[in-house]
Design a protein around this motif. Structure first.
Motif, short mmCIF file in Angstrom:
data_model
loop_
_atom_site.label_atom_id
_atom_site.label_comp_id
_atom_site.label_asym_id
_atom_site.label_seq_id
_atom_site.Cartn_x
_atom_site.Cartn_y
_atom_site.Cartn_z
N PHE A 129 10.04 3.33 -2.29
CA PHE A 129 10.67 2.57 -1.22
C PHE A 129 10.86 1.12 -1.64
O PHE A 129 10.21 0.63 -2.56
CB PHE A 129 9.84 2.64 0.07
CG PHE A 129 8.49 1.98 -0.04
CD1 PHE A 129 8.31 0.67 0.38
CD2 PHE A 129 7.41 2.67 -0.54
CE1 PHE A 129 7.07 0.05 0.27
CE2 PHE A 129 6.16 2.06 -0.65
CZ PHE A 129 5.99 0.75 -0.24
N THR A 141 17.14 2.46 1.46
CA THR A 141 15.89 3.17 1.26
C THR A 141 15.54 3.96 2.51
O THR A 141 15.85 3.52 3.63
CB THR A 141 14.76 2.17 0.86
OG1 THR A 141 13.61 2.89 0.44
CG2 THR A 141 14.41 1.22 1.98
N VAL A 173 11.99 -1.61 -6.20
CA VAL A 173 11.45 -0.36 -5.67
C VAL A 173 9.97 -0.25 -5.99
O VAL A 173 9.57 -0.36 -7.15
CB VAL A 173 12.21 0.86 -6.26
CG1 VAL A 173 11.60 2.16 -5.77
CG2 VAL A 173 13.69 0.77 -5.92
N SER A 224 15.18 5.66 -2.80
CA SER A 224 15.97 4.43 -2.77
C SER A 224 17.22 4.62 -3.62
O SER A 224 17.16 5.20 -4.71
CB SER A 224 15.16 3.25 -3.29
OG SER A 224 14.08 2.98 -2.43
#
Length: 106
Positions: A37, A69, A90, A99
């Motif tokens: 994420f 995301t 990320v 993502s």
């Protein structure tokens, strides 16, 4: 006559160059997929329940959107809560998230 032949060859060469350059360029946005994420280190551009296709379309249309995301897999179907982001960092610790990082067209 020689001038006309040279001009015709020049025009064909230009047409070939144009065709090759057009084949390499694409207006379609490309996406790099990463498991993980994008944390809230920067404010979200937008959030909401939508399909991945809708989120890609929204992000592609915005210059300030660099990624999206969401919790779910790469081939997620149906609406999920998606965050449009202005950051591409990320955090790969939580693989239950996906993502998509926008790449420049071209």
């Amino acid at each position: 006559i020689i001038l006309w032949v040279r001009m015709a060859l020049w025009i064909r060469w230009l047409a070939l160059c144009y065709a090759l350059s057009a084949a390499e360029y694409s207006e379609e946005t490309k996406w790099d997929v990463k498991a993980g994420f994008i944390p809230g280190t920067k404010p979200d551009i937008s959030t909401g329940f939508m399909t991945v296709a809708q989120a890609k379309e929204q992000c592609a249309a915005r210059g300030d959107c660099l990624a999206l995301t969401y919790r779910g897999g790469q081939n997620e179907e149906g609406e999920v809560h998606i965050y449009l982001k202005g950051d591409t960092t990320v955090a790969e610790a939580d693989k239950s998230w996906t993502s998509l990082i926008k790449r420049p067209a071209g």
